[in-house]
Design a protein around this motif. Sequence first.
Motif, mmCIF file in Angstrom:
data_model
loop_
_atom_site.group_PDB
_atom_site.id
_atom_site.type_symbol
_atom_site.label_atom_id
_atom_site.label_comp_id
_atom_site.label_asym_id
_atom_site.label_seq_id
_atom_site.Cartn_x
_atom_site.Cartn_y
_atom_site.Cartn_z
ATOM 1 N N SER A 299 6.636 -18.176 -2.493
ATOM 2 C CA SER A 299 5.591 -17.187 -3.096
ATOM 3 C C SER A 299 5.826 -15.708 -2.429
ATOM 4 O O SER A 299 5.985 -15.343 -1.363
ATOM 5 C CB SER A 299 4.103 -17.812 -2.693
ATOM 6 O OG SER A 299 3.769 -17.827 -1.474
ATOM 7 N N THR A 300 5.333 -14.798 -3.393
ATOM 8 C CA THR A 300 5.226 -13.267 -3.135
ATOM 9 C C THR A 300 3.956 -13.062 -2.664
ATOM 10 O O THR A 300 2.810 -13.428 -3.285
ATOM 11 C CB THR A 300 5.659 -12.694 -4.259
ATOM 12 O OG1 THR A 300 7.042 -13.223 -4.783
ATOM 13 C CG2 THR A 300 5.794 -11.186 -3.899
ATOM 14 N N ASP A 301 3.912 -12.269 -1.413
ATOM 15 C CA ASP A 301 2.621 -11.703 -1.074
ATOM 16 C C ASP A 301 2.510 -10.256 -1.656
ATOM 17 O O ASP A 301 3.156 -9.347 -1.382
ATOM 18 C CB ASP A 301 2.836 -11.540 0.518
ATOM 19 C CG ASP A 301 1.374 -10.985 1.039
ATOM 20 O OD1 ASP A 301 0.540 -10.628 0.348
ATOM 21 O OD2 ASP A 301 1.364 -10.956 2.422
ATOM 22 N N VAL A 302 1.664 -10.324 -2.840
ATOM 23 C CA VAL A 302 1.512 -9.186 -3.561
ATOM 24 C C VAL A 302 0.566 -8.039 -2.852
ATOM 25 O O VAL A 302 0.705 -6.745 -3.261
ATOM 26 C CB VAL A 302 0.956 -9.243 -4.828
ATOM 27 C CG1 VAL A 302 2.114 -10.246 -5.626
ATOM 28 C CG2 VAL A 302 -0.202 -9.958 -5.096
ATOM 29 N N PHE A 303 -0.263 -8.669 -1.944
ATOM 30 C CA PHE A 303 -1.074 -7.472 -1.482
ATOM 31 C C PHE A 303 -0.504 -6.833 -0.179
ATOM 32 O O PHE A 303 -1.040 -5.698 0.174
ATOM 33 C CB PHE A 303 -2.308 -8.284 -0.899
ATOM 34 C CG PHE A 303 -3.127 -9.019 -1.962
ATOM 35 C CD1 PHE A 303 -3.813 -8.346 -2.798
ATOM 36 C CD2 PHE A 303 -3.237 -10.614 -1.933
ATOM 37 C CE1 PHE A 303 -4.661 -9.016 -3.751
ATOM 38 C CE2 PHE A 303 -3.936 -11.179 -2.924
ATOM 39 C CZ PHE A 303 -4.566 -10.379 -3.894
ATOM 40 N N GLU A 304 0.522 -7.372 0.466
ATOM 41 C CA GLU A 304 1.106 -6.726 1.826
ATOM 42 C C GLU A 304 1.439 -5.398 1.339
ATOM 43 O O GLU A 304 1.292 -4.440 2.036
ATOM 44 C CB GLU A 304 1.839 -7.770 2.389
ATOM 45 C CG GLU A 304 2.376 -7.020 3.819
ATOM 46 C CD GLU A 304 3.479 -7.867 4.301
ATOM 47 O OE1 GLU A 304 3.682 -7.759 5.634
ATOM 48 O OE2 GLU A 304 4.087 -8.981 3.735
ATOM 49 N N ILE B 38 -8.915 -4.928 -4.066
ATOM 50 C CA ILE B 38 -8.090 -5.061 -5.186
ATOM 51 C C ILE B 38 -8.860 -5.948 -6.431
ATOM 52 O O ILE B 38 -8.764 -5.879 -7.644
ATOM 53 C CB ILE B 38 -6.813 -5.586 -4.888
ATOM 54 C CG1 ILE B 38 -5.976 -4.695 -3.885
ATOM 55 C CG2 ILE B 38 -5.939 -6.138 -6.069
ATOM 56 C CD1 ILE B 38 -5.502 -3.311 -4.641
ATOM 57 N N VAL B 39 -9.304 -7.069 -5.583
ATOM 58 C CA VAL B 39 -10.015 -8.003 -6.682
ATOM 59 C C VAL B 39 -11.339 -7.281 -7.233
ATOM 60 O O VAL B 39 -11.323 -7.329 -8.470
ATOM 61 C CB VAL B 39 -10.349 -9.000 -5.646
ATOM 62 C CG1 VAL B 39 -11.655 -10.063 -6.229
ATOM 63 C CG2 VAL B 39 -9.516 -10.031 -5.368
ATOM 64 N N HIS B 40 -11.988 -6.391 -6.542
ATOM 65 C CA HIS B 40 -13.125 -5.686 -7.192
ATOM 66 C C HIS B 40 -12.531 -4.664 -8.464
ATOM 67 O O HIS B 40 -12.985 -4.716 -9.547
ATOM 68 C CB HIS B 40 -13.632 -4.740 -6.048
ATOM 69 C CG HIS B 40 -14.787 -3.726 -6.627
ATOM 70 N ND1 HIS B 40 -15.443 -3.043 -5.769
ATOM 71 C CD2 HIS B 40 -15.083 -3.319 -7.902
ATOM 72 C CE1 HIS B 40 -16.265 -2.319 -6.274
ATOM 73 N NE2 HIS B 40 -16.429 -2.619 -7.604
ATOM 74 N N ALA B 41 -11.692 -4.005 -7.913
ATOM 75 C CA ALA B 41 -10.856 -3.081 -8.898
ATOM 76 C C ALA B 41 -10.403 -3.966 -10.279
ATOM 77 O O ALA B 41 -10.579 -3.301 -11.427
ATOM 78 C CB ALA B 41 -9.662 -2.365 -8.494
ATOM 79 N N THR C 291 -1.650 -14.213 2.582
ATOM 80 C CA THR C 291 -1.195 -12.803 2.741
ATOM 81 C C THR C 291 -1.208 -12.408 4.290
ATOM 82 O O THR C 291 -2.249 -12.531 4.817
ATOM 83 C CB THR C 291 -1.974 -12.112 2.023
ATOM 84 O OG1 THR C 291 -1.406 -10.608 1.819
ATOM 85 C CG2 THR C 291 -3.771 -12.221 2.117
ATOM 86 N N LYS C 292 -0.638 -11.156 4.477
ATOM 87 C CA LYS C 292 -0.720 -10.428 5.600
ATOM 88 C C LYS C 292 -1.519 -9.248 5.592
ATOM 89 O O LYS C 292 -1.986 -8.298 6.522
ATOM 90 C CB LYS C 292 0.932 -10.037 6.374
ATOM 91 C CG LYS C 292 1.767 -11.394 6.804
ATOM 92 C CD LYS C 292 3.107 -10.697 6.919
ATOM 93 C CE LYS C 292 3.983 -12.032 7.328
ATOM 94 N NZ LYS C 292 5.161 -11.577 7.715
ATOM 95 N N ALA C 293 -2.012 -8.786 4.426
ATOM 96 C CA ALA C 293 -2.816 -7.839 3.840
ATOM 97 C C ALA C 293 -4.252 -7.893 4.736
ATOM 98 O O ALA C 293 -4.798 -9.215 4.934
ATOM 99 C CB ALA C 293 -2.883 -7.611 2.782
ATOM 100 N N GLY D 240 -3.390 1.383 6.054
ATOM 101 C CA GLY D 240 -3.406 0.590 7.234
ATOM 102 C C GLY D 240 -4.461 1.094 8.233
ATOM 103 O O GLY D 240 -5.409 0.311 8.885
ATOM 104 N N SER D 241 -4.405 2.485 8.596
ATOM 105 C CA SER D 241 -5.210 2.977 9.618
ATOM 106 C C SER D 241 -6.690 2.984 9.198
ATOM 107 O O SER D 241 -7.520 2.913 9.642
ATOM 108 C CB SER D 241 -4.533 4.419 9.984
ATOM 109 O OG SER D 241 -4.623 5.385 8.826
ATOM 110 N N ALA D 242 -6.831 3.414 7.678
ATOM 111 C CA ALA D 242 -8.245 3.680 7.170
ATOM 112 C C ALA D 242 -8.773 2.205 7.238
ATOM 113 O O ALA D 242 -10.085 2.160 7.463
ATOM 114 C CB ALA D 242 -8.222 3.992 5.807
#
Length: 259
Positions: free
Chosen positions: A2-7, A169-172, A159-161, A16-18
């Motif tokens: 499976s692909t991690d689309v969020f990372e 992302i879900v909100h948007a 996911t690693k995100a 990342g820093s934010a």
Amino acid sequence: MSTDVFEPLAGLEGVGSAARAARDAVDVLLRDRGLRKVGSDMTAEALLRGAHASAALAGSPATLDEVRRGAGDGLAMGAVRITGELMRLAPQVDTAPVQVWTRLHQLAAADLGPEDQLGHLRTSREPVPDDIPGLPPAPGADEMWERLSALAQNLTRPTKAPGLVVAAIVHAELAILRPFPTANGLVARAAERSLLVARGIDPVAVTVPEVGHYELAGTYPSGLGDYAARGLTGVRDWLLRTCEVVALGAERSPLARLG
């Protein structure tokens, strides 16, 4: 495999820093007050304030005092109903996301349309909803179903995100897709909030990210519009805005005002 689309989205410039800074703002709030000292009354108050802000962002004229008394309009009362079940629904959002979203809509829209439309995902035979001012037109039902299904599948995969990125992302996506006939904004913001709980950003729900979205309302429709239209640049900007929202939500927590 499976692909991690969020990372990859978490790796966009500055995200990342934010995200770490926003997470730190929430962690400081919880650490300073003591996580185990947070009572259900504080969670209820934060959720109520969030409900008011989310309804206001959707166009409700109700004041916080009116919402507290149960005297608001349909949008406000729908947002309040969501708060009553959000903590129970949050643990299910990673395993049964579509069921959670449809339940959120049943709660949000109970005063906004006929009963047979509650929790109803729109079809190609129905009008395309236009209930979030300032956004580009929602996609047709076929595209909506395809993207919604993909979003749900990706949520159930590892996911690693950071959880904040997933929630944003879900909100948007829910706001852009507008899968329901009404109350899509309320559902999208509640879905974000449930993921912030489920993914450990704010497990006791004492921050108020909806207040952050409301205080930054001037960039809410434009941020979503850019997310939809400007590719990875728009996605990055939305993620950075959400990091700002989450940090602001920690500042506006009723818990922060105690100490």
